[in-house]
Write an enzyme that holds these catalytic residues in place. Structure first.
Site, short mmCIF file in Angstrom:
data_model
loop_
_atom_site.label_atom_id
_atom_site.label_comp_id
_atom_site.label_asym_id
_atom_site.label_seq_id
_atom_site.Cartn_x
_atom_site.Cartn_y
_atom_site.Cartn_z
CG MET A 1 -1.90 1.22 1.38
SD MET A 1 -3.06 1.37 0.08
CE MET A 1 -3.24 3.15 -0.02
CD GLU B 1 2.64 -0.35 -3.56
OE1 GLU B 1 1.82 0.80 -3.42
OE2 GLU B 1 1.82 -1.37 -3.91
CG ASN C 1 -0.29 3.79 3.50
OD1 ASN C 1 -1.64 3.82 3.13
ND2 ASN C 1 0.50 2.84 3.68
#
Ligand SMILES: *[C@@H]1O[C@H](CO)[C@@H](O)[C@H](O)[C@H]1NC(C)=O
Ligand SMILES: *[C@@H]1O[C@H](CO)[C@@H](O)[C@H](O)[C@H]1NC(C)=O
Ligand SMILES: *[C@@H]1O[C@H](CO)[C@@H](O)[C@H](O)[C@H]1NC(C)=O
Ligand SMILES: *[C@@H]1O[C@H](CO)[C@@H](O)[C@H](O)[C@H]1NC(C)=O
Ligand SMILES: *[C@@H]1O[C@H](CO)[C@@H](O)[C@H](O)[C@H]1NC(C)=O
Ligand SMILES: *[C@@H]1O[C@H](CO)[C@@H](O)[C@H](O)[C@H]1NC(C)=O
Length: 930
Positions: free
Chosen positions: A299, A334, A301
């Site tokens: 992920m 990512e 973030n």
């Protein structure tokens, strides 16, 4: 999110109850808020890092203005996780009856007692108690592991995308609402905390607790926040410009971070270069953290990327090249998101591809710059494009851009259409514009839309500024050209027919069923036999347009063949008339394939199997034209061929007469391939060789190639008896076939299970073994293996349960019924444990995709009719029945033809045709002049 989205959000169906209870629009917030910032304070007490409590406290203070007059304020809060304590608006504490959360939409409605003034600033302050999830891996949740001393350690971590920030704190949980966040977290002093930004200051609030306040984040969407409170330690990589780079994980895995620590900064540097926007302009640091329990692959973030351990931690001696490639590419994915997704964000999930299409594209093309010898630019075509072309042929496939409202519908956008089709379309655009113009356009897009949320219009506008029509030859403006590729489902089949010296090129939608009449702007590239630079030029030589029925081209030179779609740069498939196919067939069996490059050989193979499946060409022709494979030992065409044969074997069943004939045929065809990659010819430093070796040995052993089976079984015995671990790259083959062909299945299985439990710290080894354990044909072992997915104590983590299932039903034909029985006998427990019907839905569809008899389907139908099933499971089981029935219909339709082609005698003494039957247009030589 990372590319294994299918673990997280799988083909789920919209929940019927949800839709009944709320109109779709009710799931959206009014677009009338201008949020200037959030201050979020969280207190996660010591007990929460034990099994005693899951609770924490929080206060969120949101400063906002209204662009339109209103007397109600709407934002998100998930009632199962958030208990509101006080709500204060504009310094006025509101009465309990002035606010409440809708259980269905998770929208917190606040009645404003005094009228607001448009464009004035207001404060909304909410105090709440929160609960960490312990049953799934979304929102703010608890994960655990056993440390070196055998003690269970708990950590608190987050996964917010796409709709789970609302579980952690009340917020405007839509990607289009961006604001800076100032976050403070109070936590037990013996732990530490990671957040998107760096620590600004830290104080000891009490003997046990520490409070940390972080630098404000850039203006960003709520779903990109992340915090991890744990005992993790970090390894520091090279600085990239001014950016500090760290890789963090539980301390026991510290020695496995080297790959990520070395590769990560290179990816960041390559993207700084490509985007011409320095990451350091927005963020001072980038941390990559490996989380022991994680739902997606990874992920993005902003500033704190989180990963499954398997996608971050690697052991040079123990982990295969394939895992190395997965780690490098997932990091590339990512890291790409830090620009595409984090800095510039899709305005709504209907355009998830603006995040994920780019991440998937650069997953290959940025990693390719760092590891050019891996040929990821070419692997892209196999792994991304071929995969999605296959699913995009189905009648009910989504368009890239499609409406979504409910969390389930949003979850469905995280599938291969947004990722793989998105990436394939972007690759096509890069070939239409030329790489340099494409990158220049992306730089404009990122600069113009920094901190903003975008629609496709903004992308096309930016790219349009960099179109050079001497290269692209556009027949219309770019937004017009792109429209149907984005808003319509499916893709065109391009047909080429010879008419005199002319080639007539037409298009229609390729679909397994249905009669959609969409047409597209299709860039046409081609190579003829006399071209000196074969397949190199991927800029459009001509365009098919929706307004014309056909395109007429006349190659200027003598040619003995023509092939469209150089390097498969266009997102479409191609077919030819018999004469032209025959020319291609003959070229393919000439020396050096007459210059037809391996990527286009892979294209031809992949197209042919798909055309056969869709009844656009006979299977006899498919086998005739792909006959060249017996002399081809390249990875690319064979990868495509195995996908094609794999479909056939799933349809006819491996153990049927026809299945056995297909298997025998594949084994015969792959002989040269097999000989080129013997067990003892290891070449770990050559990536594509190694991938090919594993692929070929996997297939040979699975199909029962004697030499392969003997080698695998003997290497397994050597491991079991003498402790000699198989080479890291051959482990999948040795473990799986050691069990599949075991003469002592229980002991061998137990042995491998013990290796699994002793590999607690090495996620790659655990993953390899999870698949291999499904390879036994012993149904009792398979059953007990599945039972382990129902309890934590068994050693199978929740995140891996679905992998155990698919290992069982795809390991051997025996596993299908075992998995089915297990699922139907335990669905309540499974649903409860997974807390998500999505997984049930994937499991039932995965199994039914392998049904080959009416009996199996009947059993499932009876189960649905007689069971008192939860509505959602019922609906996916019903879909599974439909899939299985349409598969059976397919088999019924093609069975006779396949029996003929594969020389399987039909019961009543039918005459078998020979495999190597001759094609129609033998000896036609093709000379197209002027
Ligand atoms: C949260 O705050 C409330 C009110 O101050 C308190 O009663 C409760 O114990 C706190 N919960 C936690 C988990 O600290
Ligand atoms: C807000 O007001 C503007 C201007 O009056 C109007 O065009 C727009 O539709 C309104 N938006 C909403 C969401 O009501
Ligand atoms: C919402 O859920 C809570 C807790 O499950 C329940 O007590 C409440 O009655 C529900 N409210 C509505 C309107 O369904
Ligand atoms: C991490 O592990 C190493 C041994 O690998 C040990 O020396 C060190 O003390 C550990 N650090 C922490 C913080 O536990
Ligand atoms: C950045 O781009 C330049 C010029 O295109 C190239 O020479 C250099 O190697 C690139 N650096 C990285 C880290 O990719
Ligand atoms: C497509 O097929 C459906 C039923 O199979 C039919 O109702 C529809 O009219 C057809 N559409 C076109 C454009 O032919």
């Amino acid at each position: 999110m990372g590319p294994i989205y299918f673990f997280a959000f799988v083909v789920a169906v919209a929940s019927a109850d949800q839709l009944k209870a709320a109109a779709k629009e009710d799931y959206r917030l009014p677009q009338i808020y201008d949020i200037s910032n959030y201050e979020l304070d969280l207190l996660v007490p010591t007990d929460t890092f034990t099994s005693k409590s899951d609770l924490y406290n929080g206060t969120v203070k949101i400063q906002l203005a209204f662009t339109n007059a209103t007397d109600v304020l709407y934002l998100h809060a998930h009632p199962s996780y958030i208990t509101l304590q006080t709500v204060t608006f504009n310094n006025l504490k509101l009465a309990k009856e002035d606010y409440g959360i809708d259980n269905v939409t998770n929208i917190l409605k606040i009645q404003l007692t005094n009228p607001i003034t448009v464009n004035n600033k207001y404060y909304l302050i909410i105090q709440f108690e929160g609960r960490l999830s312990t049953t799934d891996m979304y929102g703010f949740y608890k994960s655990s592991y056993v440390d070196a001393k055998g003690k269970t350690k708990y950590l608190a971590t987050t996964q917010f995308e796409p709709t789970h920030a609302r579980r952690a704190f009340p917020c405007f949980d839509e990607p289009g609402f961006k604001a800076p966040f100032t976050v403070s977290i109070t936590y037990p002093s013996e732990l530490n905390v990671l957040f998107n930004t760096q620590v600004k200051y830290s104080t000891n609030t009490s003997k046990e607790l520490t409070s940390v306040t972080f630098d404000p984040t850039p203006k960003m969407s709520a779903y990109l926040l992340a915090f991890v409170v744990s005992e993790f330690t970090c390894s520091t990589g090279d600085k990239v410009g001014s950016t500090i780079y760290e890789v963090c994980s539980r301390n026991e895995t510290a020695s496995l971070r080297d790959l990520a620590v070395t590769v990560g900064p290179k990816m960041l540097a390559a993207l700084n270069n490509l985007t011409a926007i320095d990451y350091g302009k927005y963020m001072k640091k980038l941390d990559l953290a490996a989380i022991p329990d994680f739902s997606a692959g990874a992920m993005e973030n902003w500033g704190l990327n989180t990963y499954r351990e398997i996608y971050l931690l690697w052991d040079n001696k123990e982990s295969s090249n394939k895992y190395k490639q997965a780690i490098a590419t997932v990091i590339a994915h990512e890291t790409t998101h830090q620009w595409f997704g984090d800095l510039v964000t899709c305005a709504w999930w209907s355009e998830t591809f603006l995040n994920e299409g780019f991440a998937e594209y650069f997953e290959y093309f940025i990693a390719h710059e760092v590891f050019p010898e891996w040929e990821l630019d070419k692997q892209f075509v196999l792994e991304v494009m071929h995969t999605v072309l296959d699913s995009d042929e189905l009648e009910n496939t989504q368009a890239i851009q499609s409406d979504c409202y409910t969390p389930t519908e949003i979850g469905n956008k995280f599938g291969d259409i947004s990722y793989n089709k998105g990436a394939s379309i972007l690759r096509m655009v890069s070939h239409i514009l030329g790489q340099t113009n494409f990158i220049a356009g992306l730089r404009t897009y990122l600069t113009t839309n920094a901190y903003a949320a975008t629609k496709p219009e903004q992308l096309w506008a930016a790219l349009s500024e960099h179109v050079d029509n001497s290269i692209s030859n556009l027949p219309a403006d770019l937004p017009t050209i792109m429209n149907n590729w984005i808003t319509k489902s499916g893709f065109p089949l391009i047909s080429v027919t010879l008419s005199g010296n002319n080639l007539i090129i037409k298009q229609k939608r390729l679909s397994l069923s249905g009669n959609d009449t969409t047409t597209w702007y299709v860039p046409i590239t081609y190579t003829i036999s006399s071209d000196s630079k074969k397949f190199e030029d991927t800029t459009p030589r001509a365009w098919l347009t929706p307004d014309k029925e056909y395109l007429n081209i006349t190659p200027k030179e003598n040619t003995s063949w023509i092939i469209l779609n150089n390097q498969e740069s266009g997102y479409y498939r191609v077919t030819y008339d018999d004469v032209l196919w025959d020319c291609i067939k003959r070229a393919l069996v000439s020396e050096n394939f007459d210059g037809i490059i391996e990527l286009n050989r892979a294209q031809i193979v992949d197209d042919l199997f798909s055309l056969g499946k869709a009844d656009e060409i006979s299977y006899q022709s498919v086998l005739d034209i792909t006959g060249f494979l017996s002399n081809d030992t390249s990875y690319y065409p064979w990868y495509a061929a195995f996908e094609g044969f794999s479909f056939l074997l799933r349809r006819v069943g491996k153990t049927s007469k026809l299945g056995e004939a297909v298997s025998a045929y594949v084994l015969g065809q792959m002989n040269a391939l097999y000989e080129s990659v013997p067990f003892n010819k290891l070449n770990d430093s050559e990536q594509v060789y190694t991938l090919k070796q594993v692929l070929a040995l996997t297939w040979a052993c699975q199909l029962g190639h004697e030499g392969c089976v003997d080698e695998a079984v003997s290497l397994f015995a050597d491991f079991r008896e003498n402790g000699t671990k198989p080479n890291k790259n051959l482990r999948t083959v040795v473990y799986c076939n050691g069990l599949r062909y075991s003469s002592n299945s229980t002991d061998d299985w137990e042995f491998l299970w013990n290796v699994f439990t002793e590999s607690e710290n090495l996620a790659t080894e655990r993953s390899t073994i999870i698949s291999a354990l499904g390879c036994t044909t012993d149904t009792e072992l398979l059953k007990s293996y599945l039972e382990k997915t129902l309890t934590d104590e068994s050693g199978i983590r929740l995140q891996d349960a679905a992998s155990v299932f698919s290992a069982v039903y795809s390991g051997n034909p025996e596993g299908i019924a075992v998995a089915y029985d297990f699922l139907t006998e335990n669905y309540t427990q499974i649903a409860q444990r997974y807390q998500s019907m999505n997984s049930l839905s994937t499991l039932i569809k995965g199994i039914s995709e392998r049904f080959t008899t009416q009996g199996e389907v009947k059993k499932l139908q009876d189960f649905i009719a007689n069971g008192d099933l939860p509505e959602e499971f019922k609906s996916s089981a019903t879909q599974a029945v439909e899939i299985a029935q349409s598969n059976l219909k397919w088999t019924e339709k093609f069975e006779d033809e396949l029996m003929d082609v594969f020389d399987v005698p039909k019961s009543a003494g039918a005459v078998a045709k020979s495999l190597v039957s001759v094609m129609l247009a033998v000896g036609v030589s093709l000379f197209l002049v002027r």
